[in-house]
Design a protein around this motif. Sequence first.
Motif, PDB file in Angstrom:
ATOM      1  N   ILE A 183       0.820  -1.210   0.000  1.00  0.00           N
ATOM      2  CA  ILE A 183       0.000   0.000   0.000  1.00  0.00           C
ATOM      3  C   ILE A 183       0.858   1.265   0.000  1.00  0.00           C
ATOM      4  CG2 ILE A 183      -0.284   0.249   2.507  1.00  0.00           C
ATOM      5  CD1 ILE A 183      -2.924   0.828  -0.282  1.00  0.00           C
ATOM      6  N   GLY A 184       2.059   1.211   0.566  1.00  0.00           N
ATOM      7  CA  GLY A 184       2.940   2.377   0.519  1.00  0.00           C
ATOM      8  C   GLY A 184       3.324   2.735  -0.904  1.00  0.00           C
ATOM      9  N   VAL A 190      -0.165   7.454  -6.450  1.00  0.00           N
ATOM     10  CA  VAL A 190      -1.291   8.378  -6.636  1.00  0.00           C
ATOM     11  C   VAL A 190      -1.087   9.711  -5.925  1.00  0.00           C
ATOM     12  CG1 VAL A 190      -2.931   6.500  -6.978  1.00  0.00           C
ATOM     13  CG2 VAL A 190      -2.638   7.454  -4.685  1.00  0.00           C
ATOM     14  N   SER A 191      -0.132   9.772  -4.998  1.00  0.00           N
ATOM     15  CA  SER A 191       0.077  11.003  -4.227  1.00  0.00           C
ATOM     16  C   SER A 191       1.370  11.727  -4.571  1.00  0.00           C
ATOM     17  CB  SER A 191       0.096  10.685  -2.722  1.00  0.00           C
ATOM     18  OG  SER A 191       1.249   9.925  -2.385  1.00  0.00           O
ATOM     19  N   GLY A 192       2.341  10.998  -5.134  1.00  0.00           N
ATOM     20  CA  GLY A 192       3.664  11.576  -5.383  1.00  0.00           C
ATOM     21  C   GLY A 192       4.607  11.467  -4.213  1.00  0.00           C
ATOM     22  N   ASP A 193       4.154  10.942  -3.067  1.00  0.00           N
ATOM     23  CA  ASP A 193       4.959  10.877  -1.845  1.00  0.00           C
ATOM     24  C   ASP A 193       5.725   9.559  -1.797  1.00  0.00           C
ATOM     25  OD1 ASP A 193       6.076  10.881   0.655  1.00  0.00           O
ATOM     26  OD2 ASP A 193       4.237  11.361   1.735  1.00  0.00           O
ATOM     27  N   TYR A 194       6.984   9.602  -2.256  1.00  0.00           N
ATOM     28  CA  TYR A 194       7.830   8.411  -2.321  1.00  0.00           C
ATOM     29  C   TYR A 194       8.845   8.369  -1.176  1.00  0.00           C
ATOM     30  CZ  TYR A 194       6.073   7.068  -6.921  1.00  0.00           C
ATOM     31  OH  TYR A 194       5.272   6.642  -7.962  1.00  0.00           O
ATOM     32  N   ASN A 195       8.429   8.767   0.005  1.00  0.00           N
ATOM     33  CA  ASN A 195       9.312   8.657   1.168  1.00  0.00           C
ATOM     34  C   ASN A 195       9.722   7.194   1.344  1.00  0.00           C
ATOM     35  OD1 ASN A 195      10.336   8.447   3.861  1.00  0.00           O
ATOM     36  ND2 ASN A 195       9.240  10.311   4.420  1.00  0.00           N
ATOM     37  N   PRO A 196      11.034   6.903   1.456  1.00  0.00           N
ATOM     38  CA  PRO A 196      11.491   5.505   1.512  1.00  0.00           C
ATOM     39  C   PRO A 196      10.913   4.689   2.660  1.00  0.00           C
ATOM     40  CG  PRO A 196      13.335   6.986   1.100  1.00  0.00           C
ATOM     41  CD  PRO A 196      12.164   7.853   1.412  1.00  0.00           C
ATOM     42  N   ILE A 197      10.502   5.322   3.745  1.00  0.00           N
ATOM     43  CA  ILE A 197       9.990   4.556   4.891  1.00  0.00           C
ATOM     44  C   ILE A 197       8.673   3.858   4.564  1.00  0.00           C
ATOM     45  CG2 ILE A 197      11.152   6.024   6.569  1.00  0.00           C
ATOM     46  CD1 ILE A 197       8.494   7.352   7.180  1.00  0.00           C
ATOM     47  N   HIS A 198       8.043   4.247   3.455  1.00  0.00           N
ATOM     48  CA  HIS A 198       6.749   3.665   3.095  1.00  0.00           C
ATOM     49  C   HIS A 198       6.838   2.620   1.978  1.00  0.00           C
ATOM     50  CE1 HIS A 198       5.090   6.818   5.543  1.00  0.00           C
ATOM     51  NE2 HIS A 198       5.481   7.762   4.724  1.00  0.00           N
ATOM     52  N   SER A 203      14.108  -0.309   2.174  1.00  0.00           N
ATOM     53  CA  SER A 203      14.304   1.145   2.230  1.00  0.00           C
ATOM     54  C   SER A 203      13.910   1.703   3.597  1.00  0.00           C
ATOM     55  CB  SER A 203      13.507   1.835   1.121  1.00  0.00           C
ATOM     56  OG  SER A 203      12.123   1.550   1.220  1.00  0.00           O
ATOM     57  N   ALA A 204      12.912   1.094   4.256  1.00  0.00           N
ATOM     58  CA  ALA A 204      12.517   1.571   5.577  1.00  0.00           C
ATOM     59  C   ALA A 204      13.612   1.341   6.611  1.00  0.00           C
ATOM     60  CB  ALA A 204      11.225   0.884   6.016  1.00  0.00           C
ATOM     61  N   ARG A 205      14.335   0.226   6.490  1.00  0.00           N
ATOM     62  CA  ARG A 205      15.398  -0.067   7.459  1.00  0.00           C
ATOM     63  C   ARG A 205      16.524   0.961   7.399  1.00  0.00           C
ATOM     64  NH1 ARG A 205      13.979  -5.681   6.660  1.00  0.00           N
ATOM     65  NH2 ARG A 205      15.377  -5.852   4.864  1.00  0.00           N
ATOM     66  N   MET A 206      16.694   1.621   6.259  1.00  0.00           N
ATOM     67  CA  MET A 206      17.719   2.667   6.142  1.00  0.00           C
ATOM     68  C   MET A 206      17.410   3.847   7.064  1.00  0.00           C
ATOM     69  SD  MET A 206      18.087   2.629   1.980  1.00  0.00           S
ATOM     70  CE  MET A 206      19.181   4.054   1.974  1.00  0.00           C
ATOM     71  N   PHE A 207      16.141   3.957   7.495  1.00  0.00           N
ATOM     72  CA  PHE A 207      15.736   5.073   8.348  1.00  0.00           C
ATOM     73  C   PHE A 207      15.255   4.586   9.717  1.00  0.00           C
ATOM     74  CE2 PHE A 207      15.615   6.560   4.046  1.00  0.00           C
ATOM     75  CZ  PHE A 207      16.102   7.862   4.125  1.00  0.00           C
ATOM     76  N   GLY A 208      15.653   3.371  10.074  1.00  0.00           N
ATOM     77  CA  GLY A 208      15.402   2.885  11.423  1.00  0.00           C
ATOM     78  C   GLY A 208      14.107   2.147  11.648  1.00  0.00           C
ATOM     79  N   PHE A 209      13.368   1.831  10.585  1.00  0.00           N
ATOM     80  CA  PHE A 209      12.122   1.091  10.732  1.00  0.00           C
ATOM     81  C   PHE A 209      12.334  -0.356  10.302  1.00  0.00           C
ATOM     82  CE2 PHE A 209      10.817   5.482  10.231  1.00  0.00           C
ATOM     83  CZ  PHE A 209       9.796   5.618  11.172  1.00  0.00           C
ATOM     84  N   PRO A 210      11.891  -1.326  11.101  1.00  0.00           N
ATOM     85  CA  PRO A 210      12.088  -2.723  10.732  1.00  0.00           C
ATOM     86  C   PRO A 210      11.241  -3.159   9.553  1.00  0.00           C
ATOM     87  CG  PRO A 210      10.766  -2.566  12.724  1.00  0.00           C
ATOM     88  CD  PRO A 210      11.254  -1.186  12.425  1.00  0.00           C
TER      89      PRO A 210
END
Length: 284
Positions: A183-184, A190-198, A203-210
């Motif tokens: 879903i991320g 559809v939103s343009g928001d490609y923040n890696p944590i999503h 890519s999320a682990r690069m910012f501290g999310f498992p």
Amino acid sequence: MSLQWNELDTPPNLPELYWKAATRRKITGTELPEYGLRRQVSVQPAKLAAYRQVCGFTENGLLPPTYPHVLAFALQMQLLTAKDFPFPLLGLIHLANRIRVLRPMGGVGDLRVGVHVDNLQPHAKGAVFDLLTSVDDALGPLWEAQSRMLCRGVKLSGEAPAEEPQGEASLSELTRWQAPADIGRRYARVSGDYNPIHLSAVSARMFGFPQAIAHGLWNKARTLAALSEHLPAANIEIAVDFRKPVRLPSEVCLLASAAGSSGDLRLTGAGDLEHMSGHWQPLA
């Protein structure tokens, strides 16, 4: 001091703005820009239909109440990656979001979107500020939003305001749904928001999310789609606080008050983990 507005004639270049965001990691100051950005935008039916599908909105002739965020996203990116914006965009945390639908958003075509930042304050974990968005049509103000953003590690003088205690509302389960692993990526398209944590666990682990986590604004949009029979089409304010992130994939449960002019909502996960809480009410 009145806010200075800079009018943009061409759309922001999102790939270039993402490159700026990716290469900037340092805090460069503690003062917010004292200007805003404005631009004319048009609602594109195919993109709107794709957004409805991803977020669960039905076609009812009105813009979904969260859709103006998508229309404003590139302009927000341009403001938050400008040289005089002091905080790195990657790493900002979206704490809360409030939208106000002033009039029914039907038959909408050409709009003017404006974005600016304000209200920088100390916070227990750094500093917070408001990202403010407005949408006007030919008749005037149509929609407004306030996103409360946290930047960790900023040192400001003064004390952080105390958090207001949350009252206990009587809520019952309305529905539940699956937040799938992809879903991320689907919401990003559809939103343009490609923040890696999503986007993925890698890519999320690069910012501290498992694991990858769902966009906060997808959680809010999916919630308002589920509440569509509860809420009026206009003259309404809907405010939420983002709590614990929704890890992907997972199941979430929406609890809400009975339908009415005002009410409360809560989005929970396994073990009654609170992901989001909020309320709706008529505009004063």
